[in-house]
Each structure stands twice: as structure tokens, then as C-alpha cells.
Scaffold this active site. Sequence first.
Site, PDB file in Angstrom:
ATOM      1  N   SER A 189       0.837  -1.203   0.000  1.00 31.81           N
ATOM      2  CA  SER A 189       0.000   0.000   0.000  1.00 31.81           C
ATOM      3  C   SER A 189       0.876   1.260   0.000  1.00 31.81           C
ATOM      4  O   SER A 189       1.660   1.464  -0.925  1.00 31.81           O
ATOM      5  CB  SER A 189      -0.955  -0.043   1.194  1.00 31.81           C
ATOM      6  OG  SER A 189      -1.977   0.911   1.075  1.00 31.81           O
ATOM      7  N   ASP A 343     -10.109  -3.500  -5.089  1.00 29.71           N
ATOM      8  CA  ASP A 343      -9.199  -2.550  -4.448  1.00 29.71           C
ATOM      9  C   ASP A 343      -9.180  -1.260  -5.257  1.00 29.71           C
ATOM     10  O   ASP A 343      -8.924  -1.296  -6.469  1.00 29.71           O
ATOM     11  CB  ASP A 343      -7.794  -3.164  -4.396  1.00 29.71           C
ATOM     12  CG  ASP A 343      -6.761  -2.272  -3.731  1.00 29.71           C
ATOM     13  OD1 ASP A 343      -7.112  -1.175  -3.268  1.00 29.71           O
ATOM     14  OD2 ASP A 343      -5.584  -2.679  -3.678  1.00 29.71           O
ATOM     15  N   HIS A 373      -8.054  -4.922  -0.857  1.00 25.91           N
ATOM     16  CA  HIS A 373      -7.005  -4.188  -0.161  1.00 25.91           C
ATOM     17  C   HIS A 373      -6.905  -4.679   1.285  1.00 25.91           C
ATOM     18  O   HIS A 373      -7.903  -4.728   1.998  1.00 25.91           O
ATOM     19  CB  HIS A 373      -7.274  -2.682  -0.183  1.00 25.91           C
ATOM     20  CG  HIS A 373      -6.043  -1.879   0.083  1.00 25.91           C
ATOM     21  ND1 HIS A 373      -5.151  -1.542  -0.915  1.00 25.91           N
ATOM     22  CD2 HIS A 373      -5.520  -1.391   1.230  1.00 25.91           C
ATOM     23  CE1 HIS A 373      -4.154  -0.857  -0.391  1.00 25.91           C
ATOM     24  NE2 HIS A 373      -4.350  -0.757   0.911  1.00 25.91           N
TER      25      HIS A 373
END
EC number: 3.1.1.3
Length: 399
Positions: A189, A343, A373
Site C-alpha cells: 500500500s 481494491d 485491499h
Amino acid sequence: MGRKSLYLLIGGILIAYYIYTPLSDNIEEPWRLMWINAHLKTIENLATFVELLGLHHIMDSLKVVWSFYEVPPTSDENVTVTETKFNNILVRVYVPKRKSEVLRRGLFYIHGGGWCMGSAAVNDYDLLSRWTADRLDAVVISTNYRLAPKYHFPIQFEDVYNALRWFLRKTVLAKYGVNPERIGISGDSAGGNLAAAVTQQLLDDPDVKIKLKIQALIYPALQPLDVDLPSYQENSNFLLLSKSLMVRFWSEYFTTDRSLEKAMLSRQHVPVESSHLFQFVNWSSLLPERFIKGHVYNNPNYGSSELAKKYPGFLDVRAAPLLADDKKLHSLPLTYVITCQYDPLRDDGLMYVTRLRNAGVQVTHNHVEDGFHGAFSILELKISHRLINQYIEWLKENL
């Protein structure tokens, strides 16, 4: 029906409504995922309420919550765990206990958390580093960095870059028994963003003679110019990471001024003089056809130059690695990218894969059709273990 029974029924319905979210049939462990999401959503809603009362910034509240999941640097039967500082940046070092006749691989890992929260000490990251060190027989460096909203770009980038440069010193590598020809970098991320950014920066650093062999990026955030990609549209309210929260993370990376967040949501934050940058994030030409799915590319709206002058970071390649030109991308090392179908950041990773391959970089792309995610790092979920196994196997073969 008595009044108590009626209240219980109403309460049960409200709780079920709060927890339940329709999910695709291919999502594994849907109820466990919904329960985790409800827990996180409750925390986020409470933090938002506290912010509305003017008591505490939302990211500071979330940061406090994350701190409760931190664990001390405790060694176990397989791995020695210590904390130290690399160029004044706190890092955790994971070294396998079994003896090695040769120098070990080295992996530099950067945690996620939207540049605003998290640390190498969070339980799931600590376990990930232990497993990686043990199964890969590698020295793992898991780095911290200063966080927003107290610190903004480029502080996070600089902290990670300075810690990485320290690790790549010959004396430090020798101390930990790391082979200078077998060093990789990874992150998820926001950590994937920082990993991609510092890997690019390292190419132009004449003082660093030791180069990275691989980079492994897990659903990385790679650009804030266009937050209306098909993946943002399709997953705007999906579990764990919504579009609104991701845009808030992006804006907090640069400033606490909420006007940037507002402009990003209305696609009016990029000035016309920076219009040339959209060629690097034009999803109509960079996404595989199956991910476009009938979405129509709209030319960007341009805003005034004021925001870009006040907060130039969102146009900086160190914050948005997708803005690098092909010449820079061509020199990048062997790359592994995980993207997840559900995501908002999916298309950032997909576009980077396309651009890297077009520039001649060898890329292994693991697209997870049932992924979302957080799937990599929420270790109570089965999908997380599956993705980690695939990730470590790739590292074994290529690092």
C-alpha cells in the site's frame, strides 16, 4: 411480542445491517471479512466523530488505535529480533538463528498505513517479517518512518530513503551477514508507494554503489493525479479501503488543508501547466482491456495553480512513481507486483505493470481475482497466507 423482544429484534436487525455487506461469490470467508470490516469501520466512524467535535485529528486517533496492536521485539526459536536505528530511523532487524555457510539475502520492508499510521511493530507486520526471515533464510529490515498529519511529504520518503542508504553500506551489510548482490525491497500500500519511489531514486544516487536486485510491490499506491480510475469507481465503497478514505490518505500525505482533498475528489487539483503528466496515468491506454469494462475515459478537469504551488508534492515523482519517464523505468530491477480485483488501488498497480513492461523491465504480475485491499497483511484471513506463500516463493526464486 413484548417490548424487550421488539427492542432486541430491532437491535439485531440494525447490527446485522451494519455488519452485512453484499460480496462477490468468489470472496473467501465473507463473514469473517465483514466482521473485520465492521470492527475497522466502527473505529473509523468514532475517529471521524471525534474529529467533527474538534477534539482530535482523525489520523491521530487511528494512529492511537494501531498502537494497541504493536508488540515488542521478541526473539523466538527461529529468528532473533532486535530494534536499532539506521541513520536515526527506527528499524526492526530479523535474523535467522540457524547457521549459514554463505552470506544471506537481505530484504528491506516498508509497512503500509496511508503514510499516517502503522509501524514495523504492528503484530501482523512483525509476524510477516519473522516468517519471511525464517522461510527465506534472509535478514529482514522492517523500517519505520515519521507519519502524517504531524509530518508531510517528503519526510516519509526521506526517512525511508535514508534508512535504506544506511542499510546498503558495506559495513552494515557485513555486520548482518548480507550478500550485497542479493538485496531486495518490498512494501504494501503506502509502503509499496515508498518502495517504488526510493527504488527509482536510488538509480540516480552516485554515492550508493550497491544496487537492489528486486522490488516487490503489494497493491501499491502510485499516483494521486486521477482518483477516478475504473478501480476507484468500482470499489468506491468496498470493504477495508473506500475511495473517500484513500483520497483522505493521499491529501494528508501532503497537507492537513482539506481543500486539497476536496479538489482531488472533484478532479480539479492538477493545473493545466501540468497536463502533460496525465500521459503517464492515462488508464484508457495503460489498462488491459478487461479492466476497462466499458468505462469511458473523460479528459481531466484542470484546477488553478494555487494548490500545486502550495503543495507541489502531489506532482512529484517521489510521491507518485507512475510519473517517472520511460528512461528511468527502463533501469529498474526485476519486479513483482500484487494487485487485487476489489481494491481502489488496483489500477495503479496495473498501469505500473504495463509501463514497466513497455520500458523493458521483467515483471511478474500476480493479480488476485478474489483479493481486496489488506488481503496480504490481515493474517487472520486464509487469503493472506496464500498470498504470503506466493510472495515468499517468488522471493526464493528471484532474490
